[in-house]
Design a protein around this motif. Sequence first.
Motif, PDB file in Angstrom:
ATOM      1  N   ILE A  24       0.867  -1.181   0.000  1.00 13.22           N
ATOM      2  CA  ILE A  24       0.000   0.000   0.000  1.00 13.22           C
ATOM      3  C   ILE A  24       0.900   1.225   0.000  1.00 13.22           C
ATOM      4  N   GLU A  25       0.802   2.029  -1.041  1.00 19.08           N
ATOM      5  CA  GLU A  25       1.652   3.217  -1.142  1.00 19.08           C
ATOM      6  C   GLU A  25       1.208   4.288  -0.152  1.00 19.08           C
ATOM      7  N   PRO A  26       2.144   4.836   0.621  1.00 25.72           N
ATOM      8  CA  PRO A  26       1.777   5.944   1.516  1.00 25.72           C
ATOM      9  C   PRO A  26       1.332   7.158   0.701  1.00 25.72           C
ATOM     10  N   VAL A  27       0.330   7.851   1.177  1.00 26.19           N
ATOM     11  CA  VAL A  27      -0.155   9.037   0.496  1.00 26.19           C
ATOM     12  C   VAL A  27       0.844  10.175   0.680  1.00 26.19           C
ATOM     13  N   ALA A  28       1.123  10.888  -0.413  1.00 28.07           N
ATOM     14  CA  ALA A  28       2.048  12.023  -0.333  1.00 28.07           C
ATOM     15  C   ALA A  28       1.540  13.038   0.685  1.00 28.07           C
ATOM     16  N   SER A  29       2.433  13.512   1.524  1.00 29.68           N
ATOM     17  CA  SER A  29       2.037  14.451   2.573  1.00 29.68           C
ATOM     18  C   SER A  29       2.832  15.743   2.474  1.00 29.68           C
ATOM     19  N   SER A  31       3.953  17.525   4.940  1.00 30.35           N
ATOM     20  CA  SER A  31       5.068  17.543   5.889  1.00 30.35           C
ATOM     21  C   SER A  31       6.290  16.840   5.304  1.00 30.35           C
ATOM     22  N   GLU A  32       6.055  15.714   4.610  1.00 33.49           N
ATOM     23  CA  GLU A  32       7.178  15.010   4.001  1.00 33.49           C
ATOM     24  C   GLU A  32       7.807  15.848   2.897  1.00 33.49           C
ATOM     25  N   TRP A  33       6.954  16.530   2.113  1.00 34.22           N
ATOM     26  CA  TRP A  33       7.491  17.370   1.037  1.00 34.22           C
ATOM     27  C   TRP A  33       8.322  18.511   1.611  1.00 34.22           C
ATOM     28  N   LEU A  34       7.818  19.154   2.647  1.00 32.77           N
ATOM     29  CA  LEU A  34       8.569  20.239   3.271  1.00 32.77           C
ATOM     30  C   LEU A  34       9.881  19.730   3.851  1.00 32.77           C
ATOM     31  N   LYS A  35       9.831  18.557   4.461  1.00 29.98           N
ATOM     32  CA  LYS A  35      11.039  17.993   5.050  1.00 29.98           C
ATOM     33  C   LYS A  35      12.073  17.689   3.988  1.00 29.98           C
ATOM     34  N   VAL A 652      -2.464   5.395 -16.839  1.00 30.34           N
ATOM     35  CA  VAL A 652      -1.187   4.706 -17.088  1.00 30.34           C
ATOM     36  C   VAL A 652      -0.038   5.688 -16.861  1.00 30.34           C
ATOM     37  N   GLY A 653       0.965   5.226 -16.123  1.00 32.66           N
ATOM     38  CA  GLY A 653       2.197   6.006 -15.985  1.00 32.66           C
ATOM     39  C   GLY A 653       2.069   7.267 -15.168  1.00 32.66           C
ATOM     40  N   VAL A 654       1.279   7.260 -14.103  1.00 34.67           N
ATOM     41  CA  VAL A 654       1.180   8.439 -13.227  1.00 34.67           C
ATOM     42  C   VAL A 654       2.437   8.478 -12.367  1.00 34.67           C
ATOM     43  N   LYS A 655       3.334   9.395 -12.692  1.00 34.60           N
ATOM     44  CA  LYS A 655       4.669   9.398 -12.070  1.00 34.60           C
ATOM     45  C   LYS A 655       4.672  10.044 -10.686  1.00 34.60           C
ATOM     46  N   SER A 656       4.096  11.220 -10.600  1.00 35.36           N
ATOM     47  CA  SER A 656       4.217  12.020  -9.380  1.00 35.36           C
ATOM     48  C   SER A 656       3.299  11.498  -8.277  1.00 35.36           C
ATOM     49  N   PRO A 657       3.822  11.334  -7.055  1.00 30.10           N
ATOM     50  CA  PRO A 657       2.937  10.951  -5.938  1.00 30.10           C
ATOM     51  C   PRO A 657       1.872  12.009  -5.674  1.00 30.10           C
ATOM     52  N   TRP A 658       2.176  13.275  -5.982  1.00 33.17           N
ATOM     53  CA  TRP A 658       1.180  14.331  -5.790  1.00 33.17           C
ATOM     54  C   TRP A 658       0.091  14.249  -6.845  1.00 33.17           C
ATOM     55  N   ALA A 659       0.443  13.814  -8.058  1.00 30.48           N
ATOM     56  CA  ALA A 659      -0.585  13.593  -9.077  1.00 30.48           C
ATOM     57  C   ALA A 659      -1.485  12.438  -8.671  1.00 30.48           C
ATOM     58  N   ARG A 660      -0.896  11.374  -8.126  1.00 27.00           N
ATOM     59  CA  ARG A 660      -1.709  10.245  -7.656  1.00 27.00           C
ATOM     60  C   ARG A 660      -2.607  10.674  -6.485  1.00 27.00           C
ATOM     61  N   ARG A 661      -2.042  11.473  -5.592  1.00 25.34           N
ATOM     62  CA  ARG A 661      -2.846  11.959  -4.463  1.00 25.34           C
ATOM     63  C   ARG A 661      -4.018  12.797  -4.962  1.00 25.34           C
ATOM     64  N   GLY A 662      -3.772  13.676  -5.925  1.00 24.72           N
ATOM     65  CA  GLY A 662      -4.841  14.510  -6.464  1.00 24.72           C
ATOM     66  C   GLY A 662      -5.913  13.695  -7.159  1.00 24.72           C
ATOM     67  N   LEU A 663      -5.501  12.697  -7.946  1.00 27.27           N
ATOM     68  CA  LEU A 663      -6.472  11.848  -8.636  1.00 27.27           C
ATOM     69  C   LEU A 663      -7.311  11.054  -7.641  1.00 27.27           C
ATOM     70  N   LEU A 664      -6.649  10.532  -6.602  1.00 32.99           N
ATOM     71  CA  LEU A 664      -7.386   9.778  -5.586  1.00 32.99           C
ATOM     72  C   LEU A 664      -8.373  10.681  -4.846  1.00 32.99           C
TER      73      LEU A 664
END
Length: 750
Positions: A24-29, A31-35, A652-664
Amino acid sequence: MVAELFKRNRGTRDVEPLGPVYYIEPVASTSEWLKEHVVPTRSGTVSYVKSLFPFLTWIYRYNWVWFVGDLIAGVTVGIVVIPQGMAYAKLASLPPEFGLYSSFVGVAIYWLSATSHVISAGPVAVFSSLLSVILEHALPQLPEYADTPWIIAGCLSVVLGCIVMAIGLFRIGFIVDFIPLPAIAAFMTGSALNIAMGQIPTLMGNNTADGYNTRAATYLVFGNFFKYIKHCDLNAAIGLTALFMLYAVRWGCGYASRRWPQHEKTFFFINTLRSGFVILLYTLISFLVNRNHHDDPKFSILKTIPRGFQHMGVPVVNSRILSAVAAKLPSAIIVLVIEHISIAKSFARLSNYTIDPNQELIAIGLTNIFGPFFGGYPATGSFSRTAIKAKAGVRTPLAGVVTAIIVVIAIYALPPVFYYISNAALAAVIIHAVGDLISSPKSIKMFWKVSPCEFVIFWIGVLVSVFASIDNGIYASVAASAALLLFRIAKAHGRFVGVVKVYNTPTLRPVDANEPDSDTRNVFVPLDRSNGVNPAVQPREPHAGVFIYRLNEGYLYPNAVHFTDHMVREIKVKTRPAVINPYGSLGERPWNDPGPRHKSESDIDPTLPVLRAIILDFSGVSNVDVTSLQNLIDVRKQLDRYADAHIAWHFVGVKSPWARRGLLASGFGSENGVVKSLFTVTNVGMSQEKDDVEPGSRDEEFSVDTQPEDKLGMTSMDTMVLPLLSIDCPYFHIDMDEAVRSVELELGLK
């Protein structure tokens, strides 16, 4: 955990119940991006501080071989920069000595923070010409500085230095990359034409004619030259012969280098020092002609040049000066930055090393902050002197110190000689120097071949520079380039794609798919074959009602509607609505719904399929935003009504975790309930633990002995199955094949 699962499943052939580790992929956060990107780490902070002083990485390794190369290059550039500096100061409407001060500061300070060993910083023709325009604009508002314009130039230098240094310190130098090569070439070409035309009256001696404004637009200076040509005097003989000699030496040395390559180095130094030789020759002629006409020389000369640093002091920075020059600051920053960075990048590519653009901005910022303390005006990288420095065999940035010593010697020892330097000869040096900045016909032709739009942008920048001013030419070319970039983003085209089965073969021969060595795979190409696919090849369309749409650019708010409008329009052409009248009564029907008043089955082509699924190829999409995702949500609702069903959307081919987060977050990628889908999995090898496995007891079904032992680098391996992507997002796929097979399974097509 992995070893535990493997032990539990080792004795079974079917590893499906427990074999896969459910990832299960962790959702982009945030706080992690800022860190990761904002909060500095200790090692990152140390690295950042060290990067501010790049000379510390090489100065302790300095040796005699490097010193010899730096000495030769430093002396060579020093001889060249002395006449150039004085000429450029006059071009900037400043006394000649200020060009020497700027030349000294440029080479004496820049090397401390430089990441390029070949750049020679100092006064340059283009910025000097722009500074003249700035002074002409500011002096009417500041009459108290009419006799001391260098005070305004010093204030401008400090302000520009602080701004450019801040850009480098905050690591936002990437903004320079938004100015494309045609815009830079247009600005350089337009500036060169402006400068050359402005110096021709000085070269010919009619620049002092009443009413002749040599600071006007280029076309006006050119037209008025013939109006005042009768005022040309002896200066024309000096200037024209000096200009002819400069080109003659250049051509002769080039020919001699090809004719006698064994003496190429000698001819190179003769060619490099031609400006110094010509200035010395005509200074001697001037001395012989004017020594008895000290107060009334026969032709225009520099006259008195003060010895030493006569204008050292703290620069004056006040609100009145800043208000007067504020309107010209953007163009000054653009010129200062792009001229330096473009030169640094060009020579870095030629010499096979890399530069840090942000650090280069810090270096040039420091140079301009401290320059006015010595009397200097704004400085940046010089193309001609950098080329000379590179060819002279420079080894490190320390060559700038050698050049600084040469300039200091000239400032203190040569002012009596400078008295007799001809202004016409200096004009010849300027015209000769800026000639190299004009884009060659070959380069302009290449612009047309590569991008006709940028070819037009180039000429827009040149023409505006010629018919208006240099700063307006900069704004015009940059604005046109930005408009073209936005247009390309907003009007990006997507493509519907189909599948072609291909075979890898070393020769162009018929291939049998049943051959043991045949290597086949599916490739997905545009159905209209717009990417250069052989027109004789016909891609196979997906199953009826299934569409594969490829986005070729980023999916962002400027182009979101353009993408989806094109997609929806084509889908409606190739499908039929599931319900003849989804709105019920005529009163509920939207006013803009085309078609007959009362729709019937005869109004719909029954041979067309109903929309069943959409596959979006996001391989070319790096980011999404709120507007684009909202547009995608609206389109999904629109197509659900059109198909009278819940349409499956696969990505297909959603690279960015932020793009996946937005789509979800927008409801894409996963569904509630049981979904029939496929998961791409891989075999992962695990070393066996010798104390748990007896010899001969290993189940061969789980061994990985497909390669020789020496290639694997291990003696005992077992495998387990792992999914590549997060299993809670069954509508996100690793490649197109998986997406197509998933749709087939979900819809029961195969």
